[in-house]
Design an enzyme around this catalytic site. Structure first.
Site, PDB file in Angstrom:
ATOM      1  N   ASP A 120       0.781  -1.258   0.032  1.00 20.56           N
ATOM      2  CA  ASP A 120      -0.129  -0.099  -0.021  1.00 20.56           C
ATOM      3  C   ASP A 120       0.896   1.303   0.041  1.00 20.56           C
ATOM      4  O   ASP A 120       2.034   1.151   0.183  1.00 20.56           O
ATOM      5  CB  ASP A 120      -1.062  -0.041   1.208  1.00 20.56           C
ATOM      6  CG  ASP A 120      -1.791   1.233   1.421  1.00 20.56           C
ATOM      7  OD1 ASP A 120      -2.307   1.819   0.310  1.00 20.56           O
ATOM      8  OD2 ASP A 120      -2.017   1.595   2.685  1.00 20.56           O
ATOM      9  N   ASP A 140      -1.370  -0.794   6.011  1.00 20.06           N
ATOM     10  CA  ASP A 140      -1.648  -0.246   7.458  1.00 20.06           C
ATOM     11  C   ASP A 140      -3.071  -0.674   8.131  1.00 20.06           C
ATOM     12  O   ASP A 140      -3.408  -0.499   9.123  1.00 20.06           O
ATOM     13  CB  ASP A 140      -1.410   1.027   7.676  1.00 20.06           C
ATOM     14  CG  ASP A 140      -2.414   1.870   6.776  1.00 20.06           C
ATOM     15  OD1 ASP A 140      -2.286   1.954   5.586  1.00 20.06           O
ATOM     16  OD2 ASP A 140      -3.119   2.620   7.628  1.00 20.06           O
ATOM     17  N   ASP A 143       0.042   4.931   1.554  1.00 17.15           N
ATOM     18  CA  ASP A 143       0.121   5.844   2.734  1.00 17.15           C
ATOM     19  C   ASP A 143       0.028   5.067   3.907  1.00 17.15           C
ATOM     20  O   ASP A 143      -0.608   3.771   4.241  1.00 17.15           O
ATOM     21  CB  ASP A 143      -1.770   6.515   2.778  1.00 17.15           C
ATOM     22  CG  ASP A 143      -1.856   7.320   1.676  1.00 17.15           C
ATOM     23  OD1 ASP A 143      -1.066   8.276   1.593  1.00 17.15           O
ATOM     24  OD2 ASP A 143      -2.817   7.022   0.704  1.00 17.15           O
TER      25      ASP A 143
END
EC number: 3.1.3.-
Length: 520
Positions: free
Chosen positions: A73, A358, A75
């Protein structure tokens, strides 16, 4: 007879210990004692060895030797952001509420409090309650807030029909959203929880009637607008040195994997222009050459479940192309699409793929449960929590709690007045210690990983949806690319040979205790 004599002897020792306890200093950092023996001396070697905040922790055994493809990912995975971003999000959403949703101007008096909320909390929309729930669906008493004010335990129990338990049908669903309760799972939700609590606090403090569902939706929409309108992207792009952390470490991780022949891909919900500028800052202008596939605006988690959205190619300026996608080319940028086409075009399947993200739901859940990929969770809070766990105050507090718990369990057999007084004293001190330990992490809600003794609901999902978890992607630099991660054998309740309460209540004659001291 042997059992009775043993209990009588233990009761005698325990009562004598209480006298010593009443004389000892109240502060824990000098070392709690049991009788005249320091608790730290009761611990076998290495039990209290310090944890490494830069380590990778395994929920499941995994060998990196078997991993051929690494996915990421963007961010809070490839790009780690400074906490300075949160007050900006809070203030911008605050302005949107006042200017566009016509909320009272008085809401502007609230400033962002970074110490108020933690990730993983649940919000009961109809009751305006922000609370922490454990792995068994029980509200941790003392962690329920309406607005900025704590809600008394008795009121919480009354609100849920005389219990702390939240039924399954009310709890968050697979992606953290139930019919009336939402779980805040990503790091961007910290300013959202803060703003929601401040707005509720203002309305309650000024005696204003409001519909809880409308207020909740307005706040979440205002936070969403900060992202949709590109405000957050603008702040980061204007000052990347301020907002992006560990960029050189991200570059080191990616370069190292490519040098060892690994294939890399990126799947993110962020737009290409934003990702491109951030990756140029961290990695350099040729960053796309490190990745075999780059997908932006993927619309996770529906990317993993919705077969209907095709891939679209972007040109060098970020404009959409109309040609049909029959293969995913290195160096090219793709938008949207779906995992099923991704699997068909790349043939990257099963445990040879390791994906890092995250968000436990949007990034990891589907990949592990439906597709058998290996998953790694990025948990930035882990670094701070481990540093707290390593403090002398925490270790002494936890050790003494375990000792008291063991004493309470064993002494409850005795119901005479003196024993009951001893038990009441221990119970009170145990609860005080629990509150002290909780406040070490966060005054309102404690640790994101534990309630007083049970794992949190967040921890339960972390274990379920990730093979590995770590504070940042840079932790990979501490391990060889063929390293095998072995999870610690966590004793089940009926297996535990070295429970701390046993160690602290006279059970030190366990056979082979010295040989077993290394077992973690």
């Amino acid at each position: 007879m042997w059992v009775e004599n043993s209990l009588q002897q233990e009761r005698k020792i325990s009562l004598e210990s209480l006298v010593t306890l009443q004389k000892r200093p109240q502060h824990l950092k000098r070392g709690p004692v049991l009788g005249s023996v320091k608790l730290t001396n009761l611990l076998p070697p290495e039990v209290c060895s310090l944890l490494n905040p830069a380590a990778i922790y395994a929920n499941n055994e995994i060998s990196l030797r078997d991993v051929e493809v690494y996915g990421f990912d963007y961010d809070y995975t490839l790009a780690q952001y400074a906490d300075a971003l949160h007050p900006e999000i809070f203030s911008a959403a605050q302005d949107i509420l006042i200017e566009h949703y016509k909320y009272p101007e008085g809401i502007r008096k609230y400033d962002y409090n970074p110490s108020f909320a933690i990730r993983g909390l649940h919000y009961d929309i109809q009751k305006s309650l922000l609370m922490k729930i454990d792995a068994f669906h029980y509200v941790q008493l003392g962690t329920a807030y309406r607005g900025l004010q704590p809600v008394p335990d008795e009121e919480v129990i009354d609100l849920y029909g005389g219990t702390q338990h939240i039924p399954l049908y009310q709890m968050s669903g697979f992606y953290g959203k139930g019919p009336s309760i939402k779980q805040f799972m990503d790091i961007f939700s910290l300013p959202e929880m803060a703003l929601l609590s401040c707005v509720v606090d203002y309305f309650l403090g000024h005696g204003l009637e409001f519909d809880q569902a409308h207020l909740y939706k307005d706040v979440t929409d205002a936070i969403r607008d900060v992202h949709v309108k590109g405000l957050m992207y603008q702040w980061i792009e204007q000052d990347m040195e301020k907002y992006i952390l560990r960029g050189d470490e991200t570059f080191a991780v990616l370069s190292r994997l490519v040098a060892h022949g690994k294939q890399l891909f990126l799947i993110t919900n962020s737009p290409f222009s934003f990702v491109d500028k951030g990756m140029r800052h961290m990695v350099g202008p040729d960053w796309r050459q490190l990745f075999d596939v780059v997908i932006v605006q993927a619309d996770k988690p529906s990317f993993f479940t919705d077969r209907r959205k095709p891939f679209r190619k972007l040109d060098e300026k970020g404009s959409l192309q109309w040609d049909r996608i029959t293969r995913l080319e290195k160096g090219k940028i793709y938008r949207q699409g779906n995992l099923f086409d991704f699997l068909r075009l790349t043939e990257w399947r099963g445990p040879r793929v390791l994906y890092f993200g995250d968000h436990l739901y949007s990034d990891l859940a589907d990949l592990m449960l439906r597709h058998g990929w290996r998953t790694g969770a990025i948990i930035p809070e882990l670094e701070r929590e481990i540093r707290i766990i390593n403090t002398e105050q925490y270790m002494h507090s936890l050790t003494w709690q375990q000792a008291l718990t063991g004493l309470l369990e064993r002494m409850q057999t005795y119901q005479d007045a003196e024993s009951r007084q001893v038990l009441a004293t221990w119970m009170k001190e145990r609860q005080e210690l629990r509150c002290i330990t909780k406040a070490l992490f966060n005054a309102q809600f404690g640790s994101i990983f534990r309630t007083f003794h049970n794992p949190t609901y967040f921890s339960r999902r972390l274990v379920r949806f990730s093979d590995l978890y770590m504070a940042s992607l840079s932790c990979l630099l501490n391990y060889r690319v063929d390293f095998t991660f072995y999870p610690r054998r966590t004793p089940l309740q009926h297996e535990a040979p070295l429970w701390m309460d046993q160690l602290c209540t006279g059970c030190m004659k366990t056979p082979f205790l010295g040989d077993m001291a290394h077992i973690r």
